[in-house]
Scaffold this motif. Sequence first.
Motif, PDB file in Angstrom:
ATOM      1  N   GLY A  30       0.818  -1.211   0.000  1.00 10.84           N
ATOM      2  CA  GLY A  30       0.000   0.000   0.000  1.00 10.84           C
ATOM      3  C   GLY A  30       0.851   1.259   0.000  1.00 10.84           C
ATOM      4  O   GLY A  30       0.537   2.239  -0.672  1.00 10.84           O
ATOM      5  N   TYR A 112      -3.530  -8.913  -3.586  1.00 10.06           N
ATOM      6  CA  TYR A 112      -2.291  -8.445  -2.946  1.00 10.06           C
ATOM      7  C   TYR A 112      -1.158  -9.439  -3.224  1.00 10.06           C
ATOM      8  O   TYR A 112      -0.029  -9.067  -3.502  1.00 10.06           O
ATOM      9  CB  TYR A 112      -2.574  -8.374  -1.448  1.00 10.06           C
ATOM     10  N   PHE A 233      -6.910   1.579   3.731  1.00 11.54           N
ATOM     11  CA  PHE A 233      -6.103   0.464   3.235  1.00 11.54           C
ATOM     12  C   PHE A 233      -4.703   0.493   3.840  1.00 11.54           C
ATOM     13  O   PHE A 233      -4.209  -0.496   4.351  1.00 11.54           O
ATOM     14  CB  PHE A 233      -6.030   0.555   1.700  1.00 11.54           C
ATOM     15  N   MET A 239     -11.382  -3.620   8.626  1.00 16.77           N
ATOM     16  CA  MET A 239     -11.672  -5.038   8.380  1.00 16.77           C
ATOM     17  C   MET A 239     -11.260  -5.960   9.529  1.00 16.77           C
ATOM     18  O   MET A 239     -11.357  -7.175   9.392  1.00 16.77           O
ATOM     19  CB  MET A 239     -11.038  -5.500   7.083  1.00 16.77           C
TER      20      MET A 239
HETATM   21  N1  PFF Z   1      -1.875  -1.924   5.038  1.00 20.33           N
HETATM   22  C1  PFF Z   1      -1.400  -2.820   4.027  1.00 20.33           C
HETATM   23  C2  PFF Z   1      -0.597  -2.041   3.017  1.00 20.33           C
HETATM   24  O1  PFF Z   1      -0.584  -0.806   3.057  1.00 20.33           O
HETATM   25  O2  PFF Z   1       0.034  -2.662   2.172  1.00 20.33           O
HETATM   26  C3  PFF Z   1      -2.514  -3.573   3.357  1.00 20.33           C
HETATM   27  C4  PFF Z   1      -3.533  -4.110   4.306  1.00 20.33           C
HETATM   28  C5  PFF Z   1      -3.162  -5.009   5.298  1.00 20.33           C
HETATM   29  C6  PFF Z   1      -4.848  -3.675   4.212  1.00 20.33           C
HETATM   30  C7  PFF Z   1      -4.104  -5.455   6.215  1.00 20.33           C
HETATM   31  C8  PFF Z   1      -5.798  -4.109   5.104  1.00 20.33           C
HETATM   32  C9  PFF Z   1      -5.402  -4.994   6.094  1.00 20.33           C
HETATM   33  F1  PFF Z   1      -6.291  -5.381   6.941  1.00 20.33           F
END
Ligand code: PFF
Length: 455
Positions: A30, A112, A233, A239
Motif C-alpha cells: 500500500g 495483494y 487500506f 476489516m
Molecule cells: N496496510 C497494508 C498495506 O498498506 O500494504 C494492506 C492491508 C493489510 C490492508 C491489512 C488491510 C489490512 F487489513
Amino acid sequence: MTSKRSSLHGQWSSRWAFILAATGSAVGLGNIWKFPYITGENGGGAFVIVYLVCIACIGIPLMMAEILIGRRGRRSPVNTMRTLAAEGHHHPAWQYLGWTGVLAGFLILSYYSVVAGWALAYVFRAAGGLFDNATGEQIGELFTALISDPERLLAWHTIFIVMTMIVVSRGVQSGLEKAVRFLMPGLFLLLAMLVGYAMSTGSFTEGMAFLFSPDFSKLSSASVLVAMGHAFFTLSLGMGAIMVYGSYLPEDTSIAQTSIIIAAADTLVALMAGMAIFPIVFAHGLEPGMGSGLIFQTLPIAFGHMPGGTFFGTLFFVLLVFAAWTSAISLIEPAVAWLVENRGMTRVMASAWAGLATWIVGLGTVFSFNLWAERKLFGMSFFDLLDFATANIILPLGGLFIALFATWTLSRRVTKDELKLGRTGYQLWYILTRYVAPLAVIVIFLNVTGLLELG
Ligand code: PFF
C-alpha cells in the motif's frame, strides 16, 4: 457491561511487539506500490493532502477504536463483535461486521498476493543484473513481459500464498516481531538512499512540486474517495486486522500513543516512496498516471544507473517482499482465528483452507492482466474492480460501522477504561470517532455517487 478477559491465541510479549506487528501490517505494498501510483493517477498534491487529512482525522481515531474493541473482546473480530454485543445487550447483527472484515481480508489478499508476486519476480531480475544501464523503455518492456505471462504470474502468486500460510499456520506472534524489527530500519534506509538518488536526477524539484503543491482544481470527488479509501487500506483499517492484533495486546499499553506511532511510521514510508519515484518519472519523461506498474517501471531505472545497483536493487525488492508478507499475514489472520475458534480446526488446517480459497480467487487477478485483459465489468478489469470495491467501499463501510459501534453502542465507561486518556484527549477522540469520521465517510460516498448534487 463488558469485562476483561484474555485471548485464546496468546499475547504480544510487549508493547513494542505489538507496535512492530501492527506497523508490519500497515506498511506494505500500500505504501510503496499503491500510494505512488494512485497519487500519479489522481494528480498529485491535492490528493496527497486529502489523504493526510484522512489519516489524521479518520485513520488514527479509528485505529484506536479497533484496538480497544479488540482488546476488550480478546477474540477473532467475528467473536469479539458477537461477545461485546451480547454483553452489552446490543443487537446480535453487530457480529456481521466481523464477517465483512473476514471477507474483505480474503478478497484483498487474493490480489495483494499477485502484486507481491511481481515483487518476488523482481528480486531475481535485480539479482540477475537485468536492470543494468537499461533505458526506461527496456524496463517498461520487462514489466509487460511479466504481467502478460499467466503461467509466470501464477507461479509467483502460488509461492507468495504458500509463504504467507506457512507463517500464519505457526501463529502470528512468533517470527513476526523479529522480521519487522529488521525490516523497518532496512526499508527506511533503502528508501532514503533512493530519495538521495532521486535528488541527483535533475527533476527532484518537479517531483516534489507534483507531490506537495496542491492544485485542487484537479481533484474530483472520485479522487477524494480514492484518497479516503487508501487511508483505510494503508493503515489496515476497517476489516478487523488491527482489531485482531489488538486482541493480543497487553492490558497496560497506551492505545493512543501506539496508534500515533504506527500511523506516523506508515505515512513516512509512503511519502518517502513518493519522493523517490516522481523525480525519476519526470527525469525519464514517463507518465505519472501510468497505473499499477509505476514502481516496477521507475525504480529499476534508478537501480540500473546507481553504483552497487544490483545489490541495492535486490535488497530493495527483498524488503518489499517482506513488507508485503507481514501485511498479508494480517489480512488473513481474522479468517484463520475464526476458523480455529468456531470450526475447531488446528491453525495448520485453518491456514491451508484459507490459503486455498485465496489462491483460487487470486486466479481472477492473474488472468485480468493477460487472458482476460479485455473483459471489463463497470469499465474495470477484475483486478481493478476488486481493488476498488475492497479499498474504496468495503473498508470505509467497515470503518464507519466500527466507529459507530465504539461510540454509539459501547458505553463510555468501557471506552474510557480502555483508552485511559485525559479529559481533552478522550473528548477529541470521542468527537472524531462519533461524528467526524462517520460523517466524512457518508459525505464522500454520497458525493461520489452524485446524490448530494441531486438535492
Ligand atoms: N496496510 C497494508 C498495506 O498498506 O500494504 C494492506 C492491508 C493489510 C490492508 C491489512 C488491510 C489490512 F487489513
